[in-house]
Design a protein around this motif. Sequence first.
Motif, PDB file in Angstrom:
ATOM      1  N   ALA A 208      15.507  -7.796  -9.903  1.00 47.34           N
ATOM      2  CA  ALA A 208      14.609  -7.072 -10.801  1.00 47.34           C
ATOM      3  C   ALA A 208      13.585  -6.280  -9.997  1.00 47.34           C
ATOM      4  CB  ALA A 208      13.925  -8.054 -11.747  1.00 47.34           C
ATOM      5  N   THR A 209      12.387  -6.792  -9.919  1.00 48.60           N
ATOM      6  CA  THR A 209      11.332  -6.082  -9.197  1.00 48.60           C
ATOM      7  C   THR A 209      10.943  -6.867  -7.956  1.00 48.60           C
ATOM      8  OG1 THR A 209       9.601  -7.181 -10.468  1.00 48.60           O
ATOM      9  CG2 THR A 209      10.391  -5.060 -11.293  1.00 48.60           C
ATOM     10  N   CYS A 210      10.307  -6.191  -7.033  1.00 43.60           N
ATOM     11  CA  CYS A 210       9.855  -6.845  -5.805  1.00 43.60           C
ATOM     12  C   CYS A 210       8.500  -6.263  -5.402  1.00 43.60           C
ATOM     13  CB  CYS A 210      10.875  -6.654  -4.695  1.00 43.60           C
ATOM     14  SG  CYS A 210      11.055  -4.937  -4.191  1.00 43.60           S
ATOM     15  N   ILE A 211       7.866  -6.955  -4.482  1.00 45.78           N
ATOM     16  CA  ILE A 211       6.606  -6.471  -3.919  1.00 45.78           C
ATOM     17  C   ILE A 211       6.944  -5.325  -2.957  1.00 45.78           C
ATOM     18  CG2 ILE A 211       4.596  -7.100  -2.530  1.00 45.78           C
ATOM     19  CD1 ILE A 211       4.654  -8.421  -5.290  1.00 45.78           C
ATOM     20  N   VAL A 212       6.172  -4.254  -3.023  1.00 50.54           N
ATOM     21  CA  VAL A 212       6.443  -3.078  -2.189  1.00 50.54           C
ATOM     22  C   VAL A 212       5.624  -3.132  -0.903  1.00 50.54           C
ATOM     23  CG1 VAL A 212       7.111  -1.641  -4.148  1.00 50.54           C
ATOM     24  CG2 VAL A 212       4.726  -1.699  -3.432  1.00 50.54           C
ATOM     25  N   SER A 213       5.682  -2.092  -0.132  1.00 49.14           N
ATOM     26  CA  SER A 213       4.994  -2.025   1.165  1.00 49.14           C
ATOM     27  C   SER A 213       3.885  -0.976   1.131  1.00 49.14           C
ATOM     28  CB  SER A 213       5.991  -1.643   2.273  1.00 49.14           C
ATOM     29  OG  SER A 213       6.951  -2.633   2.443  1.00 49.14           O
ATOM     30  N   TYR A 214       2.957  -1.120   2.082  1.00 49.06           N
ATOM     31  CA  TYR A 214       1.992  -0.048   2.312  1.00 49.06           C
ATOM     32  C   TYR A 214       2.758   1.160   2.846  1.00 49.06           C
ATOM     33  CZ  TYR A 214      -1.802  -3.513   2.135  1.00 49.06           C
ATOM     34  OH  TYR A 214      -2.682  -4.484   1.746  1.00 49.06           O
ATOM     35  N   ALA A 215       2.405   2.347   2.407  1.00 54.89           N
ATOM     36  CA  ALA A 215       3.047   3.558   2.926  1.00 54.89           C
ATOM     37  C   ALA A 215       2.515   3.829   4.324  1.00 54.89           C
ATOM     38  CB  ALA A 215       2.779   4.738   2.011  1.00 54.89           C
ATOM     39  N   PRO A 216       3.393   3.946   5.304  1.00 51.92           N
ATOM     40  CA  PRO A 216       2.914   4.208   6.670  1.00 51.92           C
ATOM     41  C   PRO A 216       2.217   5.565   6.744  1.00 51.92           C
ATOM     42  CG  PRO A 216       5.336   4.051   6.588  1.00 51.92           C
ATOM     43  CD  PRO A 216       4.824   3.873   5.205  1.00 51.92           C
ATOM     44  N   GLY A 217       1.100   5.577   7.403  1.00 49.66           N
ATOM     45  CA  GLY A 217       0.385   6.831   7.606  1.00 49.66           C
ATOM     46  C   GLY A 217      -0.435   7.298   6.410  1.00 49.66           C
ATOM     47  N   PHE A 218      -0.514   6.507   5.329  1.00 45.05           N
ATOM     48  CA  PHE A 218      -1.294   6.946   4.172  1.00 45.05           C
ATOM     49  C   PHE A 218      -2.781   6.907   4.496  1.00 45.05           C
ATOM     50  CE2 PHE A 218      -3.877   5.820   0.479  1.00 45.05           C
ATOM     51  CZ  PHE A 218      -3.639   6.926  -0.321  1.00 45.05           C
ATOM     52  N   THR A 219      -3.470   7.973   4.146  1.00 43.28           N
ATOM     53  CA  THR A 219      -4.926   8.011   4.234  1.00 43.28           C
ATOM     54  C   THR A 219      -5.441   8.632   2.950  1.00 43.28           C
ATOM     55  OG1 THR A 219      -4.907  10.170   5.305  1.00 43.28           O
ATOM     56  CG2 THR A 219      -4.973   8.241   6.749  1.00 43.28           C
ATOM     57  N   GLY A 220      -6.633   8.306   2.595  1.00 45.33           N
ATOM     58  CA  GLY A 220      -7.217   8.870   1.388  1.00 45.33           C
ATOM     59  C   GLY A 220      -7.488   7.791   0.359  1.00 45.33           C
ATOM     60  N   PRO A 221      -7.992   8.204  -0.780  1.00 46.14           N
ATOM     61  CA  PRO A 221      -8.344   7.227  -1.804  1.00 46.14           C
ATOM     62  C   PRO A 221      -7.107   6.727  -2.565  1.00 46.14           C
ATOM     63  CG  PRO A 221      -8.844   9.424  -2.581  1.00 46.14           C
ATOM     64  CD  PRO A 221      -8.375   9.559  -1.157  1.00 46.14           C
ATOM     65  N   VAL A 222      -7.112   5.450  -2.881  1.00 43.83           N
ATOM     66  CA  VAL A 222      -6.023   4.871  -3.671  1.00 43.83           C
ATOM     67  C   VAL A 222      -6.303   5.106  -5.155  1.00 43.83           C
ATOM     68  CG1 VAL A 222      -4.821   2.746  -4.260  1.00 43.83           C
ATOM     69  CG2 VAL A 222      -5.477   3.194  -1.908  1.00 43.83           C
ATOM     70  N   LEU A 223      -7.558   4.947  -5.574  1.00 46.21           N
ATOM     71  CA  LEU A 223      -7.939   5.255  -6.956  1.00 46.21           C
ATOM     72  C   LEU A 223      -8.252   6.734  -7.057  1.00 46.21           C
ATOM     73  CD1 LEU A 223     -10.175   2.209  -7.939  1.00 46.21           C
ATOM     74  CD2 LEU A 223      -7.908   2.772  -8.797  1.00 46.21           C
ATOM     75  N   ILE A 224      -7.619   7.414  -7.996  1.00 51.11           N
ATOM     76  CA  ILE A 224      -7.794   8.856  -8.151  1.00 51.11           C
ATOM     77  C   ILE A 224      -8.135   9.188  -9.605  1.00 51.11           C
ATOM     78  CG2 ILE A 224      -6.332   9.538  -6.217  1.00 51.11           C
ATOM     79  CD1 ILE A 224      -4.007   9.866  -8.173  1.00 51.11           C
ATOM     80  N   ASN A 225      -8.560  10.390  -9.855  1.00 52.39           N
ATOM     81  CA  ASN A 225      -8.853  10.918 -11.198  1.00 52.39           C
ATOM     82  C   ASN A 225      -9.958  10.169 -11.931  1.00 52.39           C
ATOM     83  OD1 ASN A 225      -6.906  12.987 -11.024  1.00 52.39           O
ATOM     84  ND2 ASN A 225      -5.294  11.549 -11.580  1.00 52.39           N
ATOM     85  N   GLY A 226     -10.913   9.599 -11.223  1.00 51.96           N
ATOM     86  CA  GLY A 226     -12.047   8.924 -11.856  1.00 51.96           C
ATOM     87  C   GLY A 226     -11.717   7.511 -12.292  1.00 51.96           C
ATOM     88  N   GLY A 227     -12.627   6.931 -13.064  1.00 50.83           N
ATOM     89  CA  GLY A 227     -12.432   5.571 -13.564  1.00 50.83           C
ATOM     90  C   GLY A 227     -11.396   5.525 -14.667  1.00 50.83           C
ATOM     91  N   TYR A 228     -10.886   4.335 -14.934  1.00 51.23           N
ATOM     92  CA  TYR A 228      -9.893   4.167 -15.995  1.00 51.23           C
ATOM     93  C   TYR A 228     -10.439   4.745 -17.298  1.00 51.23           C
ATOM     94  CZ  TYR A 228      -7.678   0.786 -12.869  1.00 51.23           C
ATOM     95  OH  TYR A 228      -7.068   0.179 -11.804  1.00 51.23           O
ATOM     96  N   GLY A 229      -9.661   5.587 -17.938  1.00 46.33           N
ATOM     97  CA  GLY A 229     -10.061   6.187 -19.203  1.00 46.33           C
ATOM     98  C   GLY A 229     -10.680   7.557 -19.072  1.00 46.33           C
TER      99      GLY A 229
END
Length: 171
Positions: free
Chosen positions: A41-62
Amino acid sequence: NGNAVVRTLAGGWQISGLITFTSGAPLGITGSGCSTPGISATCIVSYAPGFTGPVLINGGYGSGNALAPGALSYINKAAFADPAPYTFGNLPRSAPFGLFAPHIVGADMSLKREIALRERLRLALQADVFNVTNTVCFAAPGTNIDSSNFGQVTTTSNLPRKIQLNARLTF
């Protein structure tokens, strides 16, 4: 105290309330593109190598277009990657990058009055109001990186204001 009519109408009421604050649950980011034997079914994923920047985007939820078709994504998909074939992902099971679901706030109130009609006859009137402030609380965003609604909030986790009236005759 001086006016019997005012005292009869305004006296004897009881008010009670309940305020609930629940912090958001930690999110677990998963994927469907796993090719590990025994995991179907589903599995835990990995950190993307070389990713930089904010993980939360487009402001707060809502913020912005939250629930309609074409809703904004609040989590940057580029921060995650499906694990390499025959390996497990390297993310923690919950709260990678400190990701949590939105918090939930609720306020409920009740107003009650019991009136003696005769010696053994009583009338109780009660009004209950759930979600008094009619506050919208958003549910957790989609957390499967292989889903089209990853990072999007698709539902709310509470109901709109609801009023319930109650009368009880005791004899």
